[in-house]
Write a protein that holds these residues in place. Sequence first.
Motif, PDB file in Angstrom:
ATOM      1  N   UNK A 106       0.874  -1.171   0.000  1.00  0.00           N
ATOM      2  CA  UNK A 106       0.000   0.000   0.000  1.00  0.00           C
ATOM      3  C   UNK A 106       0.905   1.213   0.000  1.00  0.00           C
ATOM      4  N   UNK A 107       0.811   2.009  -1.046  1.00  0.00           N
ATOM      5  CA  UNK A 107       1.664   3.185  -1.217  1.00  0.00           C
ATOM      6  C   UNK A 107       0.803   4.422  -1.428  1.00  0.00           C
ATOM      7  N   UNK A 108       1.450   5.563  -1.315  1.00  0.00           N
ATOM      8  CA  UNK A 108       0.756   6.780  -1.713  1.00  0.00           C
ATOM      9  C   UNK A 108       1.760   7.788  -2.238  1.00  0.00           C
ATOM     10  N   UNK A 109       1.249   8.723  -3.013  1.00  0.00           N
ATOM     11  CA  UNK A 109       2.057   9.814  -3.541  1.00  0.00           C
ATOM     12  C   UNK A 109       1.171  11.036  -3.657  1.00  0.00           C
ATOM     13  N   UNK A 110       1.792  12.188  -3.742  1.00  0.00           N
ATOM     14  CA  UNK A 110       1.039  13.394  -4.054  1.00  0.00           C
ATOM     15  C   UNK A 110       0.496  13.271  -5.475  1.00  0.00           C
ATOM     16  N   UNK A 111      -0.603  13.943  -5.760  1.00  0.00           N
ATOM     17  CA  UNK A 111      -1.213  13.822  -7.080  1.00  0.00           C
ATOM     18  C   UNK A 111      -0.351  14.442  -8.181  1.00  0.00           C
ATOM     19  N   UNK A 112       0.742  15.111  -7.810  1.00  0.00           N
ATOM     20  CA  UNK A 112       1.684  15.600  -8.822  1.00  0.00           C
ATOM     21  C   UNK A 112       2.851  14.636  -9.018  1.00  0.00           C
ATOM     22  N   UNK A 158       6.480  10.051  -2.998  1.00  0.00           N
ATOM     23  CA  UNK A 158       6.074   8.652  -3.048  1.00  0.00           C
ATOM     24  C   UNK A 158       6.604   7.912  -1.825  1.00  0.00           C
ATOM     25  N   UNK A 159       5.746   7.127  -1.194  1.00  0.00           N
ATOM     26  CA  UNK A 159       6.175   6.396   0.000  1.00  0.00           C
ATOM     27  C   UNK A 159       5.348   5.120   0.156  1.00  0.00           C
ATOM     28  N   UNK A 160       5.977   4.121   0.761  1.00  0.00           N
ATOM     29  CA  UNK A 160       5.303   2.863   1.072  1.00  0.00           C
ATOM     30  C   UNK A 160       4.693   2.982   2.461  1.00  0.00           C
ATOM     31  N   UNK A 161       3.390   2.702   2.576  1.00  0.00           N
ATOM     32  CA  UNK A 161       2.687   2.823   3.848  1.00  0.00           C
ATOM     33  C   UNK A 161       2.637   1.508   4.604  1.00  0.00           C
TER      34      UNK A 161
END
Length: 253
Positions: free
Chosen positions: A167-173, A177-180
Amino acid sequence: MYYTDTKAEALYKMKTDWTGKTKLADNFASGYMVIQGDTIYYSDMGGVSKIQTDGTGAENVVDIGKESSYGFEVSGDWIYYSTKPGSIYKVKTDGTEKTKIADISSFEGDMKVSGETIYYADGTSLFKMKTDGTGVMKLSDNAVIHAVEGDWLYYGEKNEKGEYENVNRMKTDGTEQSKLAEGTFTSIDGDSLYYSKNDWLYRANLDGSAAAKMNKVKMWNILDIYGEYIYYGEYSGAAYRINLDGSNKKQFE
């Protein structure tokens, strides 16, 4: 709550305390619905149709003819949908102003719409573009879109076996980026992120912190997490509601 009985091919609604069960429509076998205000948009054999939440006003909005559709999204006054092998269209929710946005060679239906932006996968790479088809920008490689919440995009990866992981997330730009967490994305409800790992359901903050085990219940398909309840289906085809800790199991009837 709005749900379908696939055996009876009917659409029902029921209050969240399980009272007031009402049949809204017969001959309703759609497995995908988007509810916006007093309107339910749903997929059918002809494309995308809509019906009011009181069961009136059923009509087809998108007729795809002989084409095959991947699915659709509703954002504001527009329906965004895609057809095989890889075309993305938009049409007003009243069925007017149908416009082709883009042809994408390796598109397989992985798409989310947020505001004036479409996030989509071209092959294994994640891109975004404006809803008029301009401003195409690559965000990441090997990314599977899960959700867009505010300024953040939540996504997973595919391993060599084709399975979703992490499960990762990043800013919409595309930045930060990071792994949660290790595991598989399940849902976002309010300020909580849900994911599964080793057959356990976990809840964490949206940044992945304060992760805690919730339950170990065999859930073939989680339909939704809302408040303190999980709505899910089992292999048998039956649907249930349980508390987040796995207690108080109750079947839809």
